[in-house]
Design a protein around this motif. Structure first.
Motif, mmCIF file in Angstrom:
data_model
loop_
_atom_site.group_PDB
_atom_site.id
_atom_site.type_symbol
_atom_site.label_atom_id
_atom_site.label_comp_id
_atom_site.label_asym_id
_atom_site.label_seq_id
_atom_site.Cartn_x
_atom_site.Cartn_y
_atom_site.Cartn_z
ATOM 1 N N ASN A 185 0.833 -1.218 0.000
ATOM 2 C CA ASN A 185 0.000 0.000 0.000
ATOM 3 C C ASN A 185 0.858 1.255 0.000
ATOM 4 O O ASN A 185 0.566 2.217 -0.715
ATOM 5 N N VAL A 186 1.923 1.237 0.790
ATOM 6 C CA VAL A 186 2.802 2.413 0.823
ATOM 7 C C VAL A 186 3.458 2.596 -0.551
ATOM 8 O O VAL A 186 3.520 3.712 -1.076
ATOM 9 N N ILE A 187 3.899 1.491 -1.131
ATOM 10 C CA ILE A 187 4.549 1.584 -2.452
ATOM 11 C C ILE A 187 3.548 2.089 -3.495
ATOM 12 O O ILE A 187 3.861 2.987 -4.296
ATOM 13 N N ASP A 188 2.332 1.552 -3.449
ATOM 14 C CA ASP A 188 1.313 1.978 -4.434
ATOM 15 C C ASP A 188 1.025 3.474 -4.324
ATOM 16 O O ASP A 188 0.788 4.147 -5.319
ATOM 17 N N ASN A 189 1.050 3.971 -3.076
ATOM 18 C CA ASN A 189 0.736 5.403 -2.882
ATOM 19 C C ASN A 189 1.966 6.292 -3.054
ATOM 20 O O ASN A 189 1.842 7.514 -3.051
ATOM 21 N N THR A 190 3.129 5.684 -3.166
ATOM 22 C CA THR A 190 4.419 6.391 -3.257
ATOM 23 C C THR A 190 4.518 7.589 -2.300
ATOM 24 O O THR A 190 5.079 8.626 -2.620
ATOM 25 N N SER A 191 3.968 7.397 -1.125
ATOM 26 C CA SER A 191 4.060 8.447 -0.114
ATOM 27 C C SER A 191 4.951 7.892 1.003
ATOM 28 O O SER A 191 4.467 7.258 1.931
ATOM 29 N N PHE A 192 6.250 8.116 0.860
ATOM 30 C CA PHE A 192 7.206 7.407 1.710
ATOM 31 C C PHE A 192 7.601 8.164 2.971
ATOM 32 O O PHE A 192 8.153 7.594 3.899
ATOM 33 N N ILE A 193 7.377 9.477 2.946
ATOM 34 C CA ILE A 193 7.808 10.314 4.077
ATOM 35 C C ILE A 193 6.571 10.947 4.722
ATOM 36 O O ILE A 193 5.731 11.514 4.010
ATOM 37 N N MET A 194 6.471 10.862 6.039
ATOM 38 C CA MET A 194 5.319 11.373 6.809
ATOM 39 C C MET A 194 4.031 10.749 6.237
ATOM 40 O O MET A 194 4.023 9.575 5.938
ATOM 41 N N GLY B 101 15.518 21.910 13.690
ATOM 42 C CA GLY B 101 15.247 20.570 14.223
ATOM 43 C C GLY B 101 16.186 19.554 13.633
ATOM 44 O O GLY B 101 17.355 19.846 13.372
ATOM 45 N N TYR B 102 15.674 18.375 13.400
ATOM 46 C CA TYR B 102 16.488 17.249 12.913
ATOM 47 C C TYR B 102 15.702 16.497 11.841
ATOM 48 O O TYR B 102 14.485 16.628 11.753
ATOM 49 N N ASN B 103 16.416 15.663 11.072
ATOM 50 C CA ASN B 103 15.701 14.698 10.250
ATOM 51 C C ASN B 103 15.678 13.395 11.034
ATOM 52 O O ASN B 103 16.544 12.537 10.868
ATOM 53 N N TYR B 104 14.709 13.265 11.918
ATOM 54 C CA TYR B 104 14.590 12.085 12.790
ATOM 55 C C TYR B 104 13.269 11.373 12.530
ATOM 56 O O TYR B 104 12.701 10.763 13.418
ATOM 57 N N ARG B 105 12.748 11.482 11.282
ATOM 58 C CA ARG B 105 11.409 10.948 10.997
ATOM 59 C C ARG B 105 11.402 9.420 10.932
ATOM 60 O O ARG B 105 12.385 8.800 10.545
ATOM 61 N N LEU B 106 10.240 8.849 11.262
ATOM 62 C CA LEU B 106 10.009 7.414 11.057
ATOM 63 C C LEU B 106 9.472 7.244 9.634
ATOM 64 O O LEU B 106 8.485 7.896 9.253
ATOM 65 N N ASP B 107 10.099 6.368 8.825
ATOM 66 C CA ASP B 107 9.651 6.155 7.440
ATOM 67 C C ASP B 107 8.221 5.613 7.392
ATOM 68 O O ASP B 107 7.822 4.810 8.242
ATOM 69 N N ALA B 108 7.495 5.980 6.338
ATOM 70 C CA ALA B 108 6.106 5.518 6.177
ATOM 71 C C ALA B 108 6.041 3.990 6.095
ATOM 72 O O ALA B 108 5.136 3.371 6.674
ATOM 73 N N ILE B 109 7.001 3.378 5.409
ATOM 74 C CA ILE B 109 6.971 1.901 5.293
ATOM 75 C C ILE B 109 7.112 1.261 6.674
ATOM 76 O O ILE B 109 6.401 0.319 7.015
ATOM 77 N N GLN B 110 8.016 1.796 7.482
ATOM 78 C CA GLN B 110 8.201 1.242 8.840
ATOM 79 C C GLN B 110 6.943 1.464 9.680
ATOM 80 O O GLN B 110 6.529 0.572 10.433
ATOM 81 N N ALA B 111 6.340 2.648 9.543
ATOM 82 C CA ALA B 111 5.113 2.933 10.306
ATOM 83 C C ALA B 111 4.004 1.957 9.900
ATOM 84 O O ALA B 111 3.265 1.444 10.759
ATOM 85 N N ALA B 112 3.899 1.665 8.606
ATOM 86 C CA ALA B 112 2.848 0.764 8.127
ATOM 87 C C ALA B 112 3.084 -0.661 8.638
ATOM 88 O O ALA B 112 2.138 -1.359 9.032
ATOM 89 N N ILE B 113 4.349 -1.073 8.664
ATOM 90 C CA ILE B 113 4.680 -2.416 9.188
ATOM 91 C C ILE B 113 4.327 -2.489 10.680
ATOM 92 O O ILE B 113 3.707 -3.441 11.157
ATOM 93 N N LEU B 114 4.707 -1.444 11.413
ATOM 94 C CA LEU B 114 4.437 -1.423 12.860
ATOM 95 C C LEU B 114 2.942 -1.421 13.130
ATOM 96 O O LEU B 114 2.462 -2.082 14.057
ATOM 97 N N ASP B 115 2.194 -0.701 12.303
ATOM 98 C CA ASP B 115 0.747 -0.642 12.491
ATOM 99 C C ASP B 115 0.100 -2.008 12.216
ATOM 100 O O ASP B 115 -0.899 -2.366 12.845
#
Ligand SMILES: Cc1ncc(COP(=O)(O)O)c(C=O)c1O
Length: 368
Positions: free
Chosen positions: A29-38, A230-244
């Motif tokens: 789903n993340v790949i299909d939406n190509t929305s990888f950040i936030m 700030g920092y670039n300390y974001r959690l990747d969308a793919i990792q968030a989707a896996i965790l969810d």
């Protein structure tokens, strides 16, 4: 005689296969939406993880280390302010104190729980102490009610390093309830792990939460407006989707870990020192850690017989070459030093089978 088995310390592949379809769909789903950040997957996971932890806010970040760094940034330390933690933890805990210009102070741990000795902690507090990092090592929380009272009395910022303690409890409360902030790691082998690096902070303080949300993403309020550095300390969308996808299974996995620990406790307590679980704590057994005076020989014997094991950790932080300049010596923290020579982590993961458990117990009995 039973034939030799090969049992890993953790088994990420078997865990993945139990929910392969859910994970594969989430990734696709993340790949299909190509929305990888936030984006949506992160928002959804942050909402669900905050709910799981019963905290007002969860903010995804790029690792457990960045989670601890963010927590210390929220503590607003001045150069030289002291932060107390324990010597028997992973170096990420103390590295982050140095990142913010703080001074590392240690309080030793208790032999039974292997967690901070609260009497010693109180003695270590000085006028320069500004924060505490309480480590929920191996998946168990110390008496956080008492620690919170101490933190309030001395006006200290209270950080919980819960990298190893997803879903653990003290008096029925998870990390994030007692502390100003709790920090989690989603390193693959953790009780809730992603497929790379990941982490989160949780808090009940809305103002801290809003500030951390800015810090993880370059201080952005909109794409090109930055309220703070700030920092670039974001959690990747793919990792968030896996965790969810994994989160709804976490309670079941925790119960399995606890069941395996109960089996080990019952079968090993006369042979080796087994973990002590406080009656007010819910231990989630990220690691099942036994202790033996003959640890090195036992580890060699188990490895020869196909049972993987580990030592968490073989060198206490105060004796690490990285901290030589700070002047601690052998004998500075005797309990942590003694534990480092005797502890041994044996396999524990949700999918551990009865045959595997029986084999491990049999081999430990054969040795002792
Ligand atoms: C107690 C503790 N704190 C912090 C960390 C850092 O987490 P990460 O590896 O995700 O950066 C770890 C990782 O093992 C840990 O065990």
């Amino acid at each position: 005689m039973k034939s030799k088995m090969n049992i890993p310390l953790v088994d990420l592949k078997t865990n993945y296969l139990t929910i392969k379809d859910e994970i594969d769909t989430a990734i696709q789903n993340v790949i299909d939406n190509t929305s990888f950040i936030m984006g949506e997957p992160l928002k959804k996971f942050e909402k669900n993880y905050a709910e799981f932890c019963k905290c007002k806010k969860a903010i995804g970040c790029s690792s457990g280390t960045t989670a601890v760094h963010l927590a210390l940034l929220a503590a607003s330390l001045k150069k030289g302010d002291e932060v107390i933690t324990v010597p028997n933890t992973f170096i990420a805990t103390t590295e982050c104190i140095s990142y913010v210009g703080g001074k590392i102070q240690f309080a030793d741990v208790k032999t039974d729980t292997r967690l901070i000795n609260i009497d010693e902690l109180e003695k270590k507090i000085t006028s320069k102490t500004k924060a505490l990092i309480i480590v929920h090592l191996f998946g168990q929380m110390p008496d956080m009610k008492k620690i919170k009272e101490i933190a309030e009395k001395h006006d200290l910022f209270l950080i919980e390093d819960a990298a190893q303690a997803h879903a653990a409890e003290w008096n029925g409360h998870q990390p994030g309830y007692y502390g100003d902030i709790a920090c989690f790691s989603f390193f693959p082998a953790k009780n809730l792990g992603c497929f790379g690096d990941g982490g989160a902070v949780v808090t009940n303080n809305e103002e801290i939460g809003e500030n951390l949300k800015l810090l993880v993403n370059h201080g952005r309020s909109t794409k090109y407006e930055h309220l703070i550095e700030g920092y670039n300390y974001r959690l990747d969308a793919i990792q968030a989707a896996i965790l969810d996808a994994k989160l709804p299974h976490l309670d079941k996995w925790t119960e399995l870990r606890r069941k395996h620990a109960e089996f080990y406790n019952k079968n090993l307590s006369e042979k080796v020192v087994v973990p002590f679980e406080d009656k007010n704590a819910k231990h989630v057994y990220y690691m099942y850690v036994i202790a033996s005076k003959k640890r090195d020989e036992l580890m060699k014997f188990l490895k020869q017989n196909g049972v993987s094991c580990g030592i968490h950790y073989p060198i206490p932080l105060h004796l690490q070459p990285a901290y030589k300049k700070l002047g601690w010596k052998n004998g500075s923290f005797p309990v942590s030093e003694k534990l480092s020579k005797e502890i041994l982590s044996i396999p524990i993961y949700p999918e551990l089978t009865d045959d595997q458990k029986n084999y491990i117990v049999e081999k430990i009995k054969e040795f002792t």
